[in-house]
Design an enzyme around this catalytic site. Sequence first.
Site, mmCIF file in Angstrom:
data_model
loop_
_atom_site.group_PDB
_atom_site.id
_atom_site.type_symbol
_atom_site.label_atom_id
_atom_site.label_comp_id
_atom_site.label_asym_id
_atom_site.label_seq_id
_atom_site.Cartn_x
_atom_site.Cartn_y
_atom_site.Cartn_z
ATOM 1 N N CYS A 4 -8.579 -2.831 -5.385
ATOM 2 C CA CYS A 4 -8.050 -2.908 -4.134
ATOM 3 C C CYS A 4 -7.673 -4.276 -3.822
ATOM 4 C CB CYS A 4 -8.948 -2.901 -3.026
ATOM 5 S SG CYS A 4 -8.642 -3.116 -1.400
ATOM 6 N N CYS A 7 -9.369 -6.562 -1.355
ATOM 7 C CA CYS A 7 -10.701 -6.846 -1.784
ATOM 8 C C CYS A 7 -10.660 -8.009 -2.689
ATOM 9 C CB CYS A 7 -11.360 -5.883 -2.691
ATOM 10 S SG CYS A 7 -12.131 -4.488 -1.494
ATOM 11 N N HIS A 46 -15.374 -3.250 1.728
ATOM 12 C CA HIS A 46 -14.112 -2.441 1.791
ATOM 13 C C HIS A 46 -14.408 -1.320 2.678
ATOM 14 C CE1 HIS A 46 -10.840 -0.425 -0.232
ATOM 15 N NE2 HIS A 46 -11.537 0.677 -0.100
ATOM 16 N N HIS A 100 -6.915 -3.660 8.139
ATOM 17 C CA HIS A 100 -6.546 -4.566 8.361
ATOM 18 C C HIS A 100 -5.732 -4.941 9.765
ATOM 19 C CE1 HIS A 100 -3.493 -2.579 5.731
ATOM 20 N NE2 HIS A 100 -2.537 -3.160 6.557
ATOM 21 N N HIS A 102 -3.061 -6.842 12.004
ATOM 22 C CA HIS A 102 -1.779 -7.591 11.933
ATOM 23 C C HIS A 102 -2.019 -8.205 13.259
ATOM 24 C CE1 HIS A 102 0.701 -5.692 8.774
ATOM 25 N NE2 HIS A 102 -0.270 -4.535 9.114
HETATM 26 P P1 DGP Z 1 0.467 -2.173 6.346
HETATM 27 O O1 DGP Z 1 1.807 -1.877 6.069
HETATM 28 O O2 DGP Z 1 -0.059 -1.986 7.667
HETATM 29 O O3 DGP Z 1 -0.495 -1.451 5.287
HETATM 30 O O4 DGP Z 1 0.663 -3.818 6.107
HETATM 31 C C1 DGP Z 1 0.228 -4.360 4.835
HETATM 32 C C2 DGP Z 1 0.645 -5.593 4.837
HETATM 33 O O5 DGP Z 1 0.057 -6.370 3.692
HETATM 34 C C3 DGP Z 1 2.124 -5.894 4.938
HETATM 35 O O6 DGP Z 1 2.400 -6.450 6.147
HETATM 36 C C4 DGP Z 1 2.481 -6.764 3.721
HETATM 37 C C5 DGP Z 1 0.990 -7.520 3.334
HETATM 38 N N1 DGP Z 1 0.891 -7.589 1.947
HETATM 39 C C6 DGP Z 1 1.217 -6.873 1.123
HETATM 40 N N2 DGP Z 1 0.980 -7.332 -0.088
HETATM 41 C C7 DGP Z 1 0.354 -8.824 0.068
HETATM 42 C C8 DGP Z 1 -0.385 -9.901 -0.665
HETATM 43 O O7 DGP Z 1 -0.408 -9.644 -1.802
HETATM 44 N N3 DGP Z 1 -0.498 -10.903 -0.100
HETATM 45 C C9 DGP Z 1 -0.428 -10.926 1.318
HETATM 46 N N4 DGP Z 1 -0.851 -12.246 1.900
HETATM 47 N N5 DGP Z 1 -0.068 -9.818 2.235
HETATM 48 C C10 DGP Z 1 0.476 -8.913 1.310
#
Ligand code: DGP
Length: 114
Positions: A4, A7, A46, A100, A102
Amino acid sequence: MEDCLFCRIAAKKVPAAIVHETKETLAFRDIKPEAPVHVLVIPKEHVPSLLHWEPRHSALISVIHETIRAVARSEGIDENGFRVVVNSGRDAQQSVSHVHYHVLGGRALVWPPG
Ligand code: DGP
């Protein structure tokens, strides 16, 4: 969970721009920001999605909300306002299976979202 991404970020095995941390939660900048401030707040435990919160998590959910408030204050978006979004499941385009929140702000946000 080894496979994950969030995680691994929580375990500091994958780097992220961390803006706030508690014993149980982590807040870090989204890699693909959709607003001047775009921070993700996660539980370190998780939990795959919003549907997986259980009654035993009520204290943790409260810490999530405290973390969101702390981020809003430290990012300077508390006065003008901000939005909290939780995508859950396919139609909402949840792309990481670790719940998560936002936290978006720093500009006027349109409503309704797409
Ligand atoms: P969602 O589409 O709601 O599952 O949002 C996932 C978010 O996670 C997306 O806006 C981009 C972010 N994201 C994906 N991979 C990474 C990463 O490796 N690092 C960070 N900081 N954010 C990430």
